[in-house]
Design an enzyme around this catalytic site. Structure first.
Site, PDB file in Angstrom:
ATOM      1  N   SER A 238       0.534  -1.055  -0.180  1.00 21.28           N
ATOM      2  CA  SER A 238       0.079  -0.061   0.158  1.00 21.28           C
ATOM      3  C   SER A 238       1.205   1.493  -0.314  1.00 21.28           C
ATOM      4  O   SER A 238       2.003   1.310  -0.672  1.00 21.28           O
ATOM      5  CB  SER A 238      -0.581  -0.104   0.644  1.00 21.28           C
ATOM      6  OG  SER A 238      -1.829   0.694   1.231  1.00 21.28           O
TER       7      SER A 238
ATOM      8  N   HIS B  23      -6.969  -5.805  -1.610  1.00 19.99           N
ATOM      9  CA  HIS B  23      -5.616  -5.094  -1.582  1.00 19.99           C
ATOM     10  C   HIS B  23      -4.801  -5.354  -0.475  1.00 19.99           C
ATOM     11  O   HIS B  23      -3.584  -5.814  -0.447  1.00 19.99           O
ATOM     12  CB  HIS B  23      -5.957  -3.574  -1.177  1.00 19.99           C
ATOM     13  CG  HIS B  23      -4.840  -2.627  -0.470  1.00 19.99           C
ATOM     14  ND1 HIS B  23      -4.506  -2.412  -1.518  1.00 19.99           N
ATOM     15  CD2 HIS B  23      -4.828  -2.145   0.880  1.00 19.99           C
ATOM     16  CE1 HIS B  23      -4.034  -1.249  -1.162  1.00 19.99           C
ATOM     17  NE2 HIS B  23      -3.561  -0.442  -0.089  1.00 19.99           N
TER      18      HIS B  23
ATOM     19  N   ASP C 139      -8.657  -5.655  -6.313  1.00 26.33           N
ATOM     20  CA  ASP C 139      -8.423  -3.982  -5.176  1.00 26.33           C
ATOM     21  C   ASP C 139      -9.080  -3.310  -5.494  1.00 26.33           C
ATOM     22  O   ASP C 139      -9.275  -2.391  -6.339  1.00 26.33           O
ATOM     23  CB  ASP C 139      -6.488  -3.947  -5.332  1.00 26.33           C
ATOM     24  CG  ASP C 139      -6.308  -2.974  -4.295  1.00 26.33           C
ATOM     25  OD1 ASP C 139      -7.194  -2.165  -3.347  1.00 26.33           O
ATOM     26  OD2 ASP C 139      -5.433  -2.422  -4.763  1.00 26.33           O
TER      27      ASP C 139
END
Length: 317
Positions: free
Chosen positions: A128, A256, A222
């Site tokens: 991330s 994600h 995601d």
């Protein structure tokens, strides 16, 4: 201890199935060393035995703090791993407003100078927001040999980034593009602007300056941002500048938060920058299978470029 009961609520219905799952995070002989040198706030995990070991700096995302579990698990496989905090921890900045790469440079130099870390370069692993910080480190700092990103961005996101006389603004977003479902959980996948258009081009990190190999791990479901788009655009940028094509591994149905194997899928949670819960995406079975494979891909990548040896298949996780 995992138990499945019939029905919902209290009292639980009949017990349908149960299983016991045990995981060793800190294997025998793995050393955990808190690091407070200069400005660095981190924890170093060293494998058992005599070094030097291939070194990796491990970064998490906008949650801040100092998550140690992934670094610890990687150290079980023969890597010296520095779990590095960068905000929201001890005396580090409390909020994500501005980051200075000099802090991360200090951590890189710490690893390069450590007697138990094998040179001449180290690896970076980020998920991330930690992913775009790793790309920035690889683009501007010396001593980086391999960079692996889990659903990372090739644009600087969430905070201003500074290094010496360079300033990279954050990619802008539009809150009007956020959708909220009936449960009040936000889907933010369309919120960020396109880093290829207009003033937002300034947020694109100049990864063509990097002297390392890249691995992009991509969850194709995601919902945080468009990870596959970022990976493809990063690949185009590298190749346009005569650099090697990065490795891109895509997982259909993965969200994600691609964590180490057998961590439960995080479908939704609070996003500190958005200020409300968001969906992260992922179909449970596909996501869990992606976590198992991605863990092997990441280890094989670092073994190849940090030790020069191809990775043997390992059944240990």
């Amino acid at each position: 201890q995992l138990e499945v009961f019939d029905g919902h609520g209290e009292p639980p219905g009949m017990l349908l199935a149960q299983a016991h799952h045990e995981r060793a995070f800190l294997r025998d002989g793995v050393r955990r060393v808190p690091v407070r040198e200069g400005r660095i706030r981190a924890t170093l995990f060293l494998p058992p035995g005599n070094g030097p070991f291939p070194g990796i700096i491990d970064l998490y995302g906008t949650g801040g703090g100092l998550p140690e579990y992934r670094a610890c698990l990687l150290a079980n496989h023969g890597f010296a791993v520095l779990a590095l905090a960068f905000y929201g921890y001890e005396d580090l900045p409390k909020e994500m407003k501005e980051f200075h790469l000099e802090y991360f440079e200090e951590a890189v130099n710490y690893m390069l100078q450590h007697t138990e870390v094998k040179g001449p370069g180290i690896g970076l692993l980020g998920i991330s927001k930690g992913g775009d910080l790793c790309i920035s480190m690889a683009s501007f700092l010396k001593g980086i040999t391999a960079t692996a990103l889990i659903n990372g961005s090739v644009a600087n996101v969430g905070a201003v980034l500074r290094y010496k006389d360079v300033t990279i603004p954050p990619l802008r977003s539009d809150a009007k593009r956020i959708k909220v479902n009936k449960s009040g959980i936000a889907d933010i996948v369309d919120a960020l602007n396109n880093p290829l258009e207009g003033p937002d081009c300034q947020s694109f990190i100049p990864l063509e300056k990097a002297e390392c190999r890249f691995l992009f791990i991509v969850g194709q479901d995601d919902r945080n941002w468009k990870s596959e788009f970022f990976a493809v655009e990063g690949s185009k940028r590298l190749q346009a500048h005569g650099k090697e094509k990065p490795d891109i591994v895509c997982y259909p149905g993965a969200g994600h938060y691609i964590e180490p194997p057998f961590f439960p899928m995080c479908a939704a949670s609070m996003h500190l920058l958005v200020g409300k819960p968001v969906v992260w995406g992922g179909e449970p079975k596909a996501h869990c299978e992606a976590q198992i494979d991605a863990w092997q891909q990441i280890q094989a990548f670092f073994r190849k470029y940090l030790t020069g040896k191809p990775s043997g298949t390992s059944s240990k996780l």
